[in-house]
Write a protein that holds these residues in place. Structure first.
Motif, mmCIF file in Angstrom:
data_model
loop_
_atom_site.group_PDB
_atom_site.id
_atom_site.type_symbol
_atom_site.label_atom_id
_atom_site.label_comp_id
_atom_site.label_asym_id
_atom_site.label_seq_id
_atom_site.Cartn_x
_atom_site.Cartn_y
_atom_site.Cartn_z
ATOM 1 N N HIS A 22 0.811 -1.216 0.000
ATOM 2 C CA HIS A 22 0.000 0.000 0.000
ATOM 3 C C HIS A 22 0.844 1.265 0.000
ATOM 4 O O HIS A 22 0.339 2.349 -0.288
ATOM 5 N N THR A 42 -8.482 0.043 -1.723
ATOM 6 C CA THR A 42 -8.506 1.313 -2.432
ATOM 7 C C THR A 42 -9.691 2.140 -1.956
ATOM 8 O O THR A 42 -10.844 1.692 -2.052
ATOM 9 N N ALA A 43 -9.430 3.334 -1.441
ATOM 10 C CA ALA A 43 -10.490 4.251 -1.029
ATOM 11 C C ALA A 43 -10.631 5.336 -2.089
ATOM 12 O O ALA A 43 -9.637 5.787 -2.673
ATOM 13 N N TYR A 45 -14.618 2.295 -0.044
ATOM 14 C CA TYR A 45 -13.356 1.576 -0.270
ATOM 15 C C TYR A 45 -13.673 0.230 -0.913
ATOM 16 O O TYR A 45 -14.738 -0.357 -0.690
ATOM 17 N N TYR A 105 -4.977 1.808 1.599
ATOM 18 C CA TYR A 105 -4.897 1.447 3.012
ATOM 19 C C TYR A 105 -4.503 -0.016 3.160
ATOM 20 O O TYR A 105 -4.882 -0.864 2.335
ATOM 21 N N ALA A 117 -9.288 1.770 6.483
ATOM 22 C CA ALA A 117 -10.175 2.507 5.578
ATOM 23 C C ALA A 117 -11.444 2.936 6.306
ATOM 24 O O ALA A 117 -11.936 4.062 6.136
ATOM 25 N N PHE A 130 -14.342 5.821 5.335
ATOM 26 C CA PHE A 130 -14.839 5.223 4.097
ATOM 27 C C PHE A 130 -15.733 4.024 4.418
ATOM 28 O O PHE A 130 -15.520 3.334 5.418
#
Length: 511
Positions: A28, A51-52, A59, A77, A83, A88
């Motif tokens: 990350h 992935t956010a 996310y 993250y 996240a 998120f």
């Protein structure tokens, strides 16, 4: 596989206690690699990072089928909990909370990996953060600092994310009242349950239920899908479990491996069957609070969080192993749901055939196991405390093995040997090696299948040596250790490929 009596010293093939994946650790922190994975929807990275999206405040897993967002709107993250803490919510399409776990936590031996295995096993819910810290031998502050530094979330947030996933499973796969779901998922109150579900999934528990999949068709049985990273070769994985099944505790029935589980709040019976893109799991629990723990233990037993591409790529660098890997890629290392149980079975299996080891184990189960009511399964495997009072007459084996058996049971019961999910692998090896009747073969088999060390290696094993000789490799333990340096840190997987060259029931799915 039976051990060969000639073997090198333990120091010749035990790895250092802390080792990390050479390919993807802290992925990350490499935005370019993460962006490429997201844009190519690379499922191999699912669970490695999340992935956010700044614009939608959701996310996702890297393989999310939705069109990738703009690069400038992506944030990465190391955990779902991180996240969630950043505000998120989970994507409803790709369900990132249901992605395979990071391989790091089962394949590393450092304190962060130990903590993650313990959290997955429900220690924070049962004993709190102080209990987690005590098991690790650190202060609460040290544990929180280490987890925050590496995962972006502390132990409470990580446990909360796990409770949220458990709640979603129960909401979607049962008709339980929400109050019972909240209790079973580990929430202290209905309010905390409602707030967490809304925060993580952007839906109320009732709304989640309206979107649910079909409820299990058998009352009291949960039907789940256990994801994995492809490829997965089920032959040796389920073949090994079925061929070594202990009567009364395990069986192969109707295309599924079934076994009993001893859990913190009760027991369970699980049926696991391989499917093309998941492992089907049917789970009957006596207490739903054990759901997430049962799932974590089954995943560890089946090695479902492994990264088979990383493993196979390393082993393919050996020209003699390459054809084996290319033929059946994705072999896993069969594990166990109970490390103490496996250690006992390893002693029973010293210098005898698979059939004889099953017979010995079946006798002690009938004599000291806990009876249960089920079709085909009759007992829980006895605990070390149960085995302390076992009548020696039940152990129809040489006296030296009886001594080893007794020493192991006493050490496990007293805590002198720790083989739990948070155990220090190097320390556990040393503790086992100090017991009478324990040599490198027994210790390394336990390290491989009970502790989950991916680099455990048994160069003195007869099956390994026969396979090596047939492939034109050196077959003496010392020479094999030298040859296997190129296979590190995945020597336990190399053993699976070597064993697979033999004509043995452990290498194939039952008919």
């Amino acid at each position: 596989m039976r051990p060969d009596r000639a073997a090198p010293s333990m120091s010749d093939f035990c790895r250092p206690p802390a080792r990390r994946s050479p390919m993807l650790d802290h992925v990350h922190e490499d935005p370019e690699r993460c962006v490429r994975a997201v844009q190519s929807k690379d499922a191999r990275f699912d669970g490695w990072f999340f992935t956010a999206v700044l614009t939608t405040r959701i996310y996702c897993r890297p393989s999310c089928p939705v069109a990738p967002p703009k690069v400038e709107n992506m944030r990465f993250y190391p955990s779902a909990a991180a996240a969630q803490q950043a505000g998120f919510r989970a994507c409803k399409r790709c369900r990132p909370d249901a992605s395979p776990g990071s391989p790091l936590w089962n394949h590393r031996a450092d304190s962060v990996a130990q903590a993650m295995r313990l959290i997955a096993d429900g220690v924070v819910d049962r004993e709190g953060v102080p209990g987690l810290a005590a098991r690790l031998g650190y202060s609460v502050r040290q544990v929180e600092r280490q987890l925050l530094a590496e995962l972006g979330a502390g132990p409470l947030a990580l446990a909360r994310a796990q409770r949220a996933q458990t709640a979603r499973l129960l909401i979607e796969t049962t008709a339980l009242p929400m109050a019972e779901v909240a209790l079973a998922a580990g929430f202290a109150s209905i309010r905390a349950f409602n707030e967490t579900v809304r925060s993580v999934f952007a839906l109320s528990p009732t709304d989640l239920r309206t979107r649910r999949r079909a409820v299990a068709d058998t009352p009291g049985v949960l039907s789940l899908r256990l994801p994995f990273r492809a490829p997965l070769c089920p032959d040796n994985l389920f073949g090994h479990l079925a061929a070594t099944a202990v009567p009364g505790v395990e069986e192969w029935r109707d295309g599924a491996y079934r076994r009993t589980l001893r859990l913190p709040h009760g027991h369970a019976v699980v049926a696991l069957s391989p499917q093309p893109d998941h492992v089907a799991c049917r789970l009957a629990l006596t207490d739903l609070r054990d759901l997430s723990i049962a799932i974590a233990r089954c995943r560890r037993m089946l090695d479902l969080d492994a990264d088979p591409v990383a493993v196979d790529d390393r082993l393919r660098t050996d020209p003699d192993l390459r054809p084996l890997v290319d033929k059946d890629p994705g072999r896993r290392v069969p594990g166990t749901v109970d490390a103490a149980e496996f250690a006992v079975r390893a002693v029973l299996g010293q210098q005898v055939s698979t059939a004889a080891a099953r017979t010995h184990a079946g006798r002690i189960v009938a004599a000291a196991g806990t009876p249960i009511a089920d079709v085909g399964l009759t007992h829980l495997f006895p605990t070390p405390d149960d085995l302390l009072s076992l009548d020696p007459a039940v152990l129809a084996m040489p006296n030296a093995r009886k001594v080893a058996f007794r020493a192991l049971v006493e050490a496990l019961a007293s805590g002198a040997v720790d083989l739990g999910v948070g155990a220090d692998w190097a320390k556990a090896r040393a503790e086992l090696l100090a017991l009478p009747g324990f040599g490198p073969w027994t210790v390394e088999v336990i390290a491989m299948r009970a502790l989950g060390d991916p680099d455990a290696f048994i160069p003195g094993d007869l099956g390994v040596r026969v396979a090596a000789r047939a492939l034109g490799m050196p077959d003496t333990p010392g020479a094999l250790v030298a040859r296997a340096q190129a296979w590190r840190p995945w020597r336990a997987y190399a053993v699976q490929y070597l064993w697979a060259t033999g004509d043995h029931a452990v290498n194939r799915l039952p008919a």
